[in-house]
Structures are given as structure tokens and as C-alpha cells.
Write a protein that holds these residues in place. Sequence first.
Motif, PDB file in Angstrom:
ATOM      1  N   ASN A 226       0.631   4.430   2.501  1.00  0.00           N
ATOM      2  CA  ASN A 226      -0.783   4.149   2.730  1.00  0.00           C
ATOM      3  C   ASN A 226      -1.137   4.349   4.200  1.00  0.00           C
ATOM      4  OD1 ASN A 226      -2.649   1.589   3.701  1.00  0.00           O
ATOM      5  ND2 ASN A 226      -3.450   2.562   1.850  1.00  0.00           N
ATOM      6  N   ASP A 227      -0.301   3.856   5.067  1.00  0.00           N
ATOM      7  CA  ASP A 227      -0.520   3.990   6.508  1.00  0.00           C
ATOM      8  C   ASP A 227      -0.593   5.465   6.913  1.00  0.00           C
ATOM      9  OD1 ASP A 227      -0.108   2.904   9.474  1.00  0.00           O
ATOM     10  OD2 ASP A 227       1.414   4.462   9.158  1.00  0.00           O
ATOM     11  N   TYR A 228       0.310   6.260   6.394  1.00  0.00           N
ATOM     12  CA  TYR A 228       0.347   7.677   6.760  1.00  0.00           C
ATOM     13  C   TYR A 228      -0.861   8.428   6.193  1.00  0.00           C
ATOM     14  CZ  TYR A 228       2.308  12.378   7.466  1.00  0.00           C
ATOM     15  OH  TYR A 228       2.529  13.682   7.856  1.00  0.00           O
ATOM     16  N   ALA A 229      -1.263   8.082   4.958  1.00  0.00           N
ATOM     17  CA  ALA A 229      -2.423   8.742   4.351  1.00  0.00           C
ATOM     18  C   ALA A 229      -3.687   8.456   5.155  1.00  0.00           C
ATOM     19  CB  ALA A 229      -2.586   8.280   2.908  1.00  0.00           C
ATOM     20  N   VAL A 230      -3.862   7.203   5.569  1.00  0.00           N
ATOM     21  CA  VAL A 230      -5.021   6.862   6.392  1.00  0.00           C
ATOM     22  C   VAL A 230      -4.957   7.623   7.712  1.00  0.00           C
ATOM     23  CG1 VAL A 230      -6.119   4.989   7.695  1.00  0.00           C
ATOM     24  CG2 VAL A 230      -5.386   4.608   5.325  1.00  0.00           C
ATOM     25  N   GLY A 231      -3.758   7.681   8.310  1.00  0.00           N
ATOM     26  CA  GLY A 231      -3.600   8.418   9.556  1.00  0.00           C
ATOM     27  C   GLY A 231      -3.942   9.887   9.412  1.00  0.00           C
ATOM     28  N   ARG A 232      -3.582  10.469   8.279  1.00  0.00           N
ATOM     29  CA  ARG A 232      -3.863  11.896   8.077  1.00  0.00           C
ATOM     30  C   ARG A 232      -5.365  12.160   7.908  1.00  0.00           C
ATOM     31  NH1 ARG A 232      -0.334  15.771   7.053  1.00  0.00           N
ATOM     32  NH2 ARG A 232      -1.768  16.792   5.597  1.00  0.00           N
ATOM     33  N   ILE A 233      -6.094  11.229   7.298  1.00  0.00           N
ATOM     34  CA  ILE A 233      -7.552  11.386   7.229  1.00  0.00           C
ATOM     35  C   ILE A 233      -8.129  11.434   8.634  1.00  0.00           C
ATOM     36  CG2 ILE A 233      -9.703  10.207   6.606  1.00  0.00           C
ATOM     37  CD1 ILE A 233      -8.342   9.235   4.064  1.00  0.00           C
ATOM     38  N   ILE A 234      -7.694  10.511   9.453  1.00  0.00           N
ATOM     39  CA  ILE A 234      -8.225  10.432  10.818  1.00  0.00           C
ATOM     40  C   ILE A 234      -7.823  11.656  11.627  1.00  0.00           C
ATOM     41  CG2 ILE A 234      -8.142   9.077  12.949  1.00  0.00           C
ATOM     42  CD1 ILE A 234      -7.726   6.619  11.060  1.00  0.00           C
ATOM     43  N   GLN A 235      -6.603  12.107  11.453  1.00  0.00           N
ATOM     44  CA  GLN A 235      -6.154  13.318  12.150  1.00  0.00           C
ATOM     45  C   GLN A 235      -6.988  14.520  11.738  1.00  0.00           C
ATOM     46  OE1 GLN A 235      -1.797  14.496  12.707  1.00  0.00           O
ATOM     47  NE2 GLN A 235      -2.402  15.897  11.060  1.00  0.00           N
ATOM     48  N   ALA A 236      -7.273  14.631  10.442  1.00  0.00           N
ATOM     49  CA  ALA A 236      -8.072  15.768   9.956  1.00  0.00           C
ATOM     50  C   ALA A 236      -9.451  15.782  10.597  1.00  0.00           C
ATOM     51  CB  ALA A 236      -8.180  15.714   8.434  1.00  0.00           C
ATOM     52  N   VAL A 237     -10.067  14.611  10.699  1.00  0.00           N
ATOM     53  CA  VAL A 237     -11.397  14.538  11.321  1.00  0.00           C
ATOM     54  C   VAL A 237     -11.300  14.842  12.808  1.00  0.00           C
ATOM     55  CG1 VAL A 237     -13.353  13.038  11.822  1.00  0.00           C
ATOM     56  CG2 VAL A 237     -12.222  12.889   9.591  1.00  0.00           C
TER      57      VAL A 237
ATOM     58  N   ILE B 155     -13.489   3.710   4.507  1.00  0.00           N
ATOM     59  CA  ILE B 155     -12.221   3.581   3.790  1.00  0.00           C
ATOM     60  C   ILE B 155     -11.985   2.115   3.448  1.00  0.00           C
ATOM     61  CG2 ILE B 155      -9.727   3.912   3.901  1.00  0.00           C
ATOM     62  CD1 ILE B 155     -10.206   6.140   5.931  1.00  0.00           C
ATOM     63  N   VAL B 156     -11.738   1.825   2.179  1.00  0.00           N
ATOM     64  CA  VAL B 156     -11.418   0.469   1.737  1.00  0.00           C
ATOM     65  C   VAL B 156      -9.986   0.439   1.215  1.00  0.00           C
ATOM     66  CG1 VAL B 156     -12.019  -1.416   0.178  1.00  0.00           C
ATOM     67  CG2 VAL B 156     -13.826  -0.019   1.196  1.00  0.00           C
ATOM     68  N   LYS B 157      -9.209  -0.488   1.783  1.00  0.00           N
ATOM     69  CA  LYS B 157      -7.807  -0.686   1.399  1.00  0.00           C
ATOM     70  C   LYS B 157      -7.679  -1.994   0.622  1.00  0.00           C
ATOM     71  CE  LYS B 157      -5.601  -0.262   5.345  1.00  0.00           C
ATOM     72  NZ  LYS B 157      -4.173  -0.140   4.921  1.00  0.00           N
ATOM     73  N   GLU B 158      -6.438  -2.469   0.416  1.00  0.00           N
ATOM     74  CA  GLU B 158      -6.236  -3.590  -0.508  1.00  0.00           C
ATOM     75  C   GLU B 158      -5.412  -4.751   0.053  1.00  0.00           C
ATOM     76  OE1 GLU B 158      -7.056  -4.382  -3.690  1.00  0.00           O
ATOM     77  OE2 GLU B 158      -8.278  -2.616  -4.153  1.00  0.00           O
ATOM     78  N   ASN B 159      -6.066  -5.870   0.310  1.00  0.00           N
ATOM     79  CA  ASN B 159      -5.466  -7.204   0.227  1.00  0.00           C
ATOM     80  C   ASN B 159      -4.587  -7.683   1.376  1.00  0.00           C
ATOM     81  OD1 ASN B 159      -6.517  -6.663  -2.293  1.00  0.00           O
ATOM     82  ND2 ASN B 159      -4.794  -7.438  -3.442  1.00  0.00           N
ATOM     83  N   ARG B 160      -4.679  -7.180   2.587  1.00  0.00           N
ATOM     84  CA  ARG B 160      -3.736  -7.595   3.634  1.00  0.00           C
ATOM     85  C   ARG B 160      -4.400  -8.433   4.719  1.00  0.00           C
ATOM     86  NH1 ARG B 160       0.189  -7.675   0.613  1.00  0.00           N
ATOM     87  NH2 ARG B 160       0.320  -5.807  -0.670  1.00  0.00           N
ATOM     88  N   THR B 161      -3.634  -9.364   5.267  1.00  0.00           N
ATOM     89  CA  THR B 161      -4.117 -10.207   6.357  1.00  0.00           C
ATOM     90  C   THR B 161      -3.817  -9.565   7.706  1.00  0.00           C
ATOM     91  OG1 THR B 161      -2.057 -11.447   6.611  1.00  0.00           O
ATOM     92  CG2 THR B 161      -3.651 -12.286   4.998  1.00  0.00           C
TER      93      THR B 161
ATOM     94  N   MET C 207      -8.248   3.908  -0.436  1.00  0.00           N
ATOM     95  CA  MET C 207      -6.825   4.092  -0.170  1.00  0.00           C
ATOM     96  C   MET C 207      -6.122   2.788  -0.501  1.00  0.00           C
ATOM     97  SD  MET C 207      -5.743   7.039   0.884  1.00  0.00           S
ATOM     98  CE  MET C 207      -6.705   8.547   0.766  1.00  0.00           C
ATOM     99  N   MET C 208      -5.604   2.692  -1.728  1.00  0.00           N
ATOM    100  CA  MET C 208      -5.189   1.404  -2.267  1.00  0.00           C
ATOM    101  C   MET C 208      -3.678   1.185  -2.292  1.00  0.00           C
ATOM    102  SD  MET C 208      -3.901   2.910  -5.111  1.00  0.00           S
ATOM    103  CE  MET C 208      -3.291   1.406  -5.813  1.00  0.00           C
ATOM    104  N   GLY C 209      -2.893   2.102  -1.724  1.00  0.00           N
ATOM    105  CA  GLY C 209      -1.444   2.001  -1.854  1.00  0.00           C
ATOM    106  C   GLY C 209      -0.837   0.763  -1.222  1.00  0.00           C
TER     107      GLY C 209
END
Length: 917
Positions: A739-750, A472-478, A714-716
Motif C-alpha cells: 500500500n505504501d509503495y502504491a501510494v508513493g507511485r501515484i505521487i511520483q507519477a504526478v 486518496i482514502v486508505k483504511e483504518n490506521r492510527t 488504496m485499501m491494502g
Amino acid sequence: MPTPPASLGTVVTTLLPTGLAMSPTAMPGSTYIPLVPGLTTNPTIPAGYAQSETISPDGKTLLVLTSGYNLVVDANGKKVPADSTQFIFVFDVSSNKPVQKQVVSVTNSYVGIAFSPDGTKFYVPGAGEDNIHVFAFTNGTWAESGAPIALGHTAGYGLAQKPTATTIAITADGKRALVANRYNDSVTLVDLINGKVIAEQDLRPGKSGGTSGQAGGEYPNSIAIVGNNTAYISSERDREIVVVDISAASPSVKARIPVQGSPNKMTLNKAQSRLFVASDFADLVSVIDTTKNAVTSTVSTVAPSSVLTAAQARYKGASPSAVALSPDEKTLYVANRGTNSVAVVSLAGSTPTVTGLIPTGWYPTDVRVSPDGTMIYVSNEKTPPGPNVGSCLGYATVPCPVKNSPVTFAPNEYILNITGSALLAVPTPNAAYLSLLTDQVASNNSFGKLPSAADAQTMAVLSSKIQHIIYIVKENRTYDQVLGDLGKGNGNPALTEFPKATTPNLHALANNFVALDNFYDPADVSGNGWPWSTTGRESDAGARMLPSNYAENGGGGSYDWEGTNRNVNVGLAGAARVAANPLSKDLDDDVLPGVSNVAAPDGPDGEVQQGYLWNSALRAGKTVRNYGFFIDLTRYALGGTPYAALGIPIDRNPFEHGKVQAYAANPDLAPLTDQYFRGFDTSFPDFYREKEWEREFSAYVTNGNLPNLSLVRMMGDHTGSFATAIDGINTPELQVADNDYAVGRIIQAVANSPYASNTLIFIVEDDAQDGPDHVDAHRSTAYVVGPYVKKAALVSTHYTTVNMLRTITDILGVDHLGLFDSTQGPMTDVFDLTQTTWSFTATPSALLVGSALPLAASNPPALALKPTHDSKYWAQKTKKFNFAEEDKLDAVAYNKILWQGLMGNRPYTTGRETTKK
């Protein structure tokens, strides 16, 4: 030169966010000079991205041209036009020690600079200004002479592409210049005496007497002129040298010389009988006989044969970017941008041979040799930026706190502002010193290094147990921006803009699995973030173009990093290209024909443009599925008649409605892409991207055929498009929470699937440009989730995206991508082979309660939170911004608004803290 000591003495080595190191002053007597123009209003601002050098005909003056991020503001956030320029640094090298004499401003530049044969003038093409700046030496100083010479282009070839004047060469008599037009695939012959254009020659076969629709001559880069009559032009996209007769008023193409890799800078010997061409991707120099117009030999520039292991020698990444000959023409010096070195090539024998390596600064872009051969001058494109604690979500060039705040704000702390460049002067080493320097370069690049037995065993076990990777690649955060409040590790909560209340799932991943508080994105911005995230390196073409693409004042650079060139989908050809984007139907047949991509790297064994992660997986017989990587984005934000009808409307359930949402911009990904997974579009919540991903994942669960490698964008968390964002996901906090919730739902699904025991999930930001960090502007968040991952652990090992890619390829059992991931180790400190079980439940941020997203009934937030401001506030504040493509907006103004809107009166750390990495 004195007899060399047993060692080089004290060598200062700097670890870079790429995972490599640099030691520019390892050679005794070396001088490393940061390029700081000493601006009146901003005296500490560095000049970034030194691109080119030239030495005067008498050998006494060295010019270094920069092409950096040219937007500088004052303490009140107002642009300073006089400081927002590019620069030419003038050095006196008559004593072989560079002495800076002057800094000359030029409104815009790319890579071109050249002296007149008599040394009284020099010339700089103006990049997107489409002109030539002329500088003359008068009364002891250099100054621009007269108005720039206009080249007369109205646009470049492509979709909405500006022209860009790039390199320049002068005829032997000094009367004419030839300028390469990067986006017009042509060269312009200019009368320098009268300051006017003589003629233009298109370099493409279909426009120069050849076959229409045949690729050739595109993306002209460097020029070398033999005498007054014959020019050699390197074509980066089409991997050839185009020979042009310029003896007559109307130039003509007389030959095309194929070369390996992507050719860039070149140099001629004194007799002009041999042309030396540096080529990216192939990591070699081609030697061309100009009497025969044929390649007579090639030499790899990576390292002497004894330095690399046989396995490592297959991989590419040295990225030779420039060449220079010694005065006696027995030695060729080659700037290896990728490995922070200069290769020393002996020309004494019948076959050119690399005899050693000299360490340089970060990204050497050009090299010159003093007339007596005793000094080597190397321009280095970058210097480490350090922390950016005064940065408002990255760009930080305006006072972020609201009016009357007592905080003194530091402007100009966007990562491209604080990334400088440098000139290195190195005494020419003898054989003994060269041997020691070669060892230093090998150490800096981990040449010959192999994983420990323990690490190899760990990766072997993981490779036997894990059959699937979700990347999963996201966008631009430190790191500080999201996890500074984690409560453990090296975080600064005062810089946390998206805390646990906004990102509960990311915090849970860091707390429950591994917190990586010393992880770095090698990239500065998305332009090189996507190459680093998918190939573990970046191209020379991309590295040079990045500052021009992001710069102000007519930079004009094309965003060529994700499968499009000049906004044209070069991943598809012919009818398929038009079907994906009807805007392409009106393009000439000679506009970027075929599927060549100027920025696409080669594979380990020379597989042309096959250097991506998915290529390695496919070569190994693995299955791949793509969700959002390398998608043609041009149809997501079309407005106005007649183009609005060509857009791709948002659909929350596109598969159900049969509405295609995405067209791949890479030929290998095209058949592997979920066309119902919408690409980069800040109006569209990640919630629905995850829903589409989960639709296919459910089918894989049912059918037992989950691909070995899933690429998920996941670029939100980029944020933007607040006026058009749907379902109430229309403020920065809401978009990051989504974005945080979408990433969490991918992990939950797996976690809740049969694949939980044999699947690992890797999550990374493509870059860290949009936030502050007290350690380094490149430090970012990264997560590894699944079986065999440590629980509740803090891992402070220095890791980068390259280490993550190495880990992925090792686990999948596929080939490395290039030189860097083949020499840097996997992230073994993350794993505990006894941890076989795991679980995860996604929790939506309380911020999402008031949105229109159909949140799951299970685990609802305990209470609702409200954003600091509503969508009307954000839409009004950002109404002039373009969110259609990554980083295509007024970065300075946007990040000022973000900080003020999110943080209000919150005090902001302004001191630069020093932290060991």
C-alpha cells in the motif's frame, strides 16, 4: 428560576474528533451522567450508544436503552457472556434529578423501548434476534419476564440479510404491540396478553394493494399509535409516513404521507391530533394533522435565523433525531444529533419557530421532558474514547504479548469498547438563559464564523493555481501505528507497528512535506468512516445502525454506508442491477426498487441524495473520475456451487484483457467509474490498482484532460486474506508495504508529469480503528502533497477529515457539502505559497523484494527484509476470518493475532497517557 447571571459561568467545553465541541453542563444545575453498568468482571467498561428513552406513565421512572458494541472479555481474552449484552438504565426522576436505581441487561437491542400504559411492564425488541423482550416490575426491581416473544421471520429482504426488529409502540389499552421490522419492510401486530403474533403487514406498495416495483414503506423506523386503531410508521428510505389501520385482525395500509428528508422518531400531542416527525437530511420537523393525514407545517431545527450566516443557512447537518413536547404543549424540544444540541421550538404562534438551542453531549439521540416541565432529559450516544494505548491494532480485548511477558495488558480497548454514552439532565431554561445557551451552541459549532482574511487569501490563490485534486482514502490506521517513529512531533515509537522500514514513502511524505501530528478521523470504524470521508457528516440511519452492525449476539445490522443496502446495489436499478450482480435476478420486484439509498445525504439546496463530494464537483461543472469509491463488493468473495461462477476473478491486467473488475454502487458515480480498477479486495495488491490508475493517468497526460477531481481508494493497509492473496503480498507487513509503495507511485507519477504544477494530492484514512494511539483513538495519519505545500514542516493544528474536505472544495471552487465543512476552516497552515516546485521518488520497502510484484528497476531497496512470519503462519491463524468486506471479521481475535505476529515480545505501553490536543 433565579435571575440569570451575565454569563453561564465556567463552561467545560470538550473538542471532539469531528472538529465540533460539546459543553453539556453549560446550563447551571445540569447533570451529565456517563452510563457505566458496573459489570462485576469489568466495572469500568462503559455502555456505548445510548439510543432511546422512555418515561413511565406516572413520570417517576426514566429508562435509557443502549445498543453498543456488546463484546466484553476478561483479562485472559475470553468472552464474558454475562457482560456482552446491551443495557437498560433505570433512573428515578421523581425529584427531577436522575438517580440511577438499576441496570438491566438485554441480550440485544436496536432503538425500541416502550412502557405499558399501566407502567408495570416495558418492552424491548431484540434486533437481530427477531423477538420482543418483556420486562416486569416485581418485588421492587425490573427483570425479564418469561421467554421473548418470537416474531417468526426467517430472513430479511435483500442478499444474505437477517431480520431486525427495531422500534415498538403499544396500543392505548395495553393489549397489543406493533413492531417495525427494519429489513422486512413490515410491521408485526402482537398480542401481548397471550404473547403471540396476530398478523404482519407489509408496508411496500406492491405488497399492500399498490403498484408492484414502486418504492415505499422501506426501512420502517419509528411508530406512533393513535388510540388502539391507527398507526403511523416512518419509512427512512422512502421518506414517507405510512398510515396503517390496526383495528382488525388483518392490518391494512390506508394512507401514505410524503415528508421531506429521512423521517425518524415521532411524537403525538395529547389529543393525538398532531404528529411531530423529525427528519434527517432536511434538518426539519414536519407537523402532521392526523385527522387529514397531511403535513400542515415544517420548521427547520438548525438554529434561530439570527445565528447562522445566510450562506451557512443553506447547508444540512443538524440531523434532528428525536422530538418531545412540553406538558403544556407550547414547546417542542428536538434533539439535533449532528450539532450536539436540543432545539427549542415555540408552538405558540401559527408557525413553529426555533427560539434557541441547548448544548448537549456528543450525538443526542433522544429527549424527554419531566411531567412538570422543569427538566429535560437527553440521551447522548457517544462520549470521547480518549487514548487506546493498550489496543492491539484497535480491538485490544486480549493479552497481546506472548506467554510469560511481564507486561500487564489492558483488555477491551477497541474504540467501540471505550466509546461510552451519557444521560444529560438540564433544567428548562428561561428566555435569558436560552439566549446564552444558544450562543454557546453557536460557538461549539462555529456558526457564523468565517475564515480570516489571510486564510481566505491563501485559499483564493490556491484556487487560482490548482486545477486538479487527487483524493486518496486508505483504511483504518492510527498516527502512532505508522508515524510514531517519525522522530518529530507527538509520536510514541513504542506503538509503531508499521515503521519506516515498512512504510518508507509515507515517512518520506511526512518528513519532506508536512507532518500532521494532530489530525483526527471523525469516524469510529469504516461504517461511518466512508460517510465522513465523502460527505463530511454521517446520516442518522447510519449512526444508529453502526453499533448493531458491528455488535455480537445477533446485531444483524446491514452495512449500508457505501452504496449498497442489504447487500443490494441500489446505485443501479432494473437490468443494470442484475448485470452488475446476477445474484439480484432472483430478488422480488419489490425488494429495494429504484436507486434510493437510505444513507445517502441531500445536497445544500435539498438535492435529494446529492450530498457527496463528487455531487458538489459535478454541480459546479467539474470533471470527476472514480477509482474504487462506492463499489459493489458482493462478487469478490463468492464460493461454492453455484455462486463461485458469478464471482469477478482477479486480473492483473484487466483493461488489456477486457475484464470488468468493478461496478459502481452510486448512480452518479456509475458513468464516472473506472471499471478496471478493482474495489475492496484484500487478496489483490494495491500495486495493480496503482498500475490501472497510472494507465489512465498516462492517457490524461497525453490528451491533456486530467479530471478536476480523482477519487482513489488504496485499501491494502487494511490487511487480510492471507491464504488467497496473490504475488506473495500475504502478510500484514507486506500488505502495508505494498500500500505504501502504491501510494508513493501515484505521487511520483504526478511529480514527473506536466500536472505537477497544478495538482494537489490529499491522503486520509477513513478511520483509525485498527491501531493504538497514545493521544486519542481517533488520531490518524493524513498527508498533503504537491505545489505550495510546506517543506519539512511539523503542523500541530487540530485538523480533521472535515477540514480536509473544506480545503478540497475551496481549492476546486465548488460548493460545501454540508453544515460542518461550511463552518470549519480550511487547512491553511499546511501551505506556503512560495513553494512552487516539488518532487518525489517512490521507494519500495525492502520487505517487497522477495515478493512476485514486478518492482521498478529504478531505486531498488538496498537489501531485502523478511516478514516476521510467512503467509502459511498468517493463513493458519486467520483461516476462519471473513475479509470480503471492511470490518466483517472476528475483530478481537484478528487483532490479537496481528499483535502477536508482528510485535512478539516487544513491551507494550499500558498506561493511559494524557496529552493536550
